[in-house]
Design an enzyme around this catalytic site. Structure first.
Site, short mmCIF file in Angstrom:
data_model
loop_
_atom_site.label_atom_id
_atom_site.label_comp_id
_atom_site.label_asym_id
_atom_site.label_seq_id
_atom_site.Cartn_x
_atom_site.Cartn_y
_atom_site.Cartn_z
N ASP A 192 0.84 -1.19 0.00
CA ASP A 192 0.00 0.00 0.00
C ASP A 192 0.88 1.25 0.00
O ASP A 192 2.09 1.17 0.22
CB ASP A 192 -0.94 0.00 1.23
CG ASP A 192 -0.25 -0.47 2.50
OD1 ASP A 192 0.99 -0.37 2.59
OD2 ASP A 192 -0.94 -0.95 3.40
N ASN A 234 -7.44 -3.17 14.43
CA ASN A 234 -8.82 -3.48 14.04
C ASN A 234 -8.89 -4.59 12.99
O ASN A 234 -9.91 -4.79 12.35
CB ASN A 234 -9.52 -2.21 13.53
CG ASN A 234 -8.84 -1.63 12.28
OD1 ASN A 234 -7.94 -2.23 11.73
ND2 ASN A 234 -9.29 -0.46 11.86
N HIS A 258 -7.11 -4.83 10.19
CA HIS A 258 -6.82 -4.50 8.79
C HIS A 258 -5.53 -5.15 8.33
O HIS A 258 -4.60 -5.35 9.12
CB HIS A 258 -6.82 -2.98 8.53
CG HIS A 258 -5.67 -2.23 9.11
ND1 HIS A 258 -5.82 -1.23 10.05
CD2 HIS A 258 -4.33 -2.30 8.88
CE1 HIS A 258 -4.64 -0.73 10.36
NE2 HIS A 258 -3.71 -1.36 9.67
N GLU A 308 -9.56 -1.63 5.49
CA GLU A 308 -10.17 -1.41 6.80
C GLU A 308 -11.42 -2.29 6.94
O GLU A 308 -11.93 -2.82 5.94
CB GLU A 308 -10.54 0.07 6.93
CG GLU A 308 -9.34 1.02 6.94
CD GLU A 308 -8.60 1.05 8.28
OE1 GLU A 308 -8.63 0.05 9.02
OE2 GLU A 308 -7.98 2.09 8.58
#
Ligand code: F6R
Length: 255
Positions: A71, A140, A142, A147
């Site tokens: 990314d 979380n 990801h 996400e």
């Protein structure tokens, strides 16, 4: 039925637990080396730093390896050292003496980011696909910057960071205000297309996310759980990140 699930699960996903971050990094570097990747998918952030150090120390990657970023932030100046491309150059490519053109990232300076995302997807194909993908995991759940809520079939796309992720990543920037909102990230299906996946998780903050992954609570709310059925997935972590759930695991020997 329960046993059949357990067997399939034990066959596919390996969970290795090391005493500390160094043990985790050594195991991850050894596994990457064993796979001899021509194309190595590289994550950034804290999790892979020691693994890159190990790979540099051992000089064990093939000399012509191509590094493909997972990314990249959108909106940072091309020379900004926070750009993930710059981070991978500094932590891995330059110390290994790899030329610039062996490091690939989505073109986040393009006017049309959707097209840039498609082109990156195409490039991964042209390189023959990712042999080994190294991943960290967000609190979380990801992976990459997918996400919670990202569709499992997603390919490389433009995404937006959740507030919690921006807060977590603020430690790399001068302040929270400097953390970009927008990214281009490989999608969950893109990541899952790698032949071999190694996910590193250390520290108690990752425990909830890794537990959801390794105990098969597959849910779009925990993006990493989409990897569960991958045929060659190894989760390597420390006790803080991996203790608590009941699943088969291998303890790494102290070295
Ligand atoms: C970074 C990336 C992210 C990180 C994750 C964990 O390229 O794709 O998914 O792996 O945010 O970050 P750290 O390792 O800093 O806790």
């Amino acid at each position: 039925m329960r046993c059949a699930l357990r067997c399939a699960w034990a066959d596919r996903m390996r969970v290795l637990v090391g005493a500390d971050e160094s043990a985790v990094a050594r195991a991850a570097a050894a596994l990457i080396t064993e796979r001899r990747p021509n194309v190595l998918g590289v994550a950034t952030g804290s999790s892979p730093v020691l693994t890159y150090r190990e790979l540099v120390r051992a000089r064990s990657l093939p000399g012509n390896v191509q590094l493909c970023l997972l990314d990249e932030y959108v909106g940072l100046a091309p020379t900004d050292p926070h750009r993930y491309r710059a981070v991978i150059m500094a932590q891995l490519a330059a110390p290994l003496g790899l030329p610039d053109h062996h490091v690939h990232a989505p073109d986040v300076d393009a006017d049309d980011l959707d097209l840039a995302a498609q082109r990156y997807e195409q490039l991964l194909c042209e390189l023959g696909g990712v042999d080994v993908q190294l991943l960290g995991i967000g609190r979380n759940g990801h992976i990459g910057f997918n996400e919670p809520g990202t569709p499992i079939e997603s390919r490389t796309h433009v995404g937006f960071l959740h507030d919690a992720t921006r807060v977590d990543n603020a430690r790399f920037f001068a302040s929270l205000d400097h953390v970009p909102h927008k990214v281009v990230t490989q999608g969950l299906a893109t990541i899952a297309g790698a032949r071999s996946i190694i996910l590193i998780a250390t520290g108690a903050a990752k425990n909830e996310a890794t537990t959801a992954l390794v105990t098969r609570r597959q849910s779009p709310l925990v993006p990493a759980s989409g990897l569960f059925d991958h045929p060659d997935l190894t989760v390597i972590g420390d006790h803080a990140a991996l203790d608590g759930a009941t699943y088969p695991r291998t303890l790494l020997e102290p070295v």
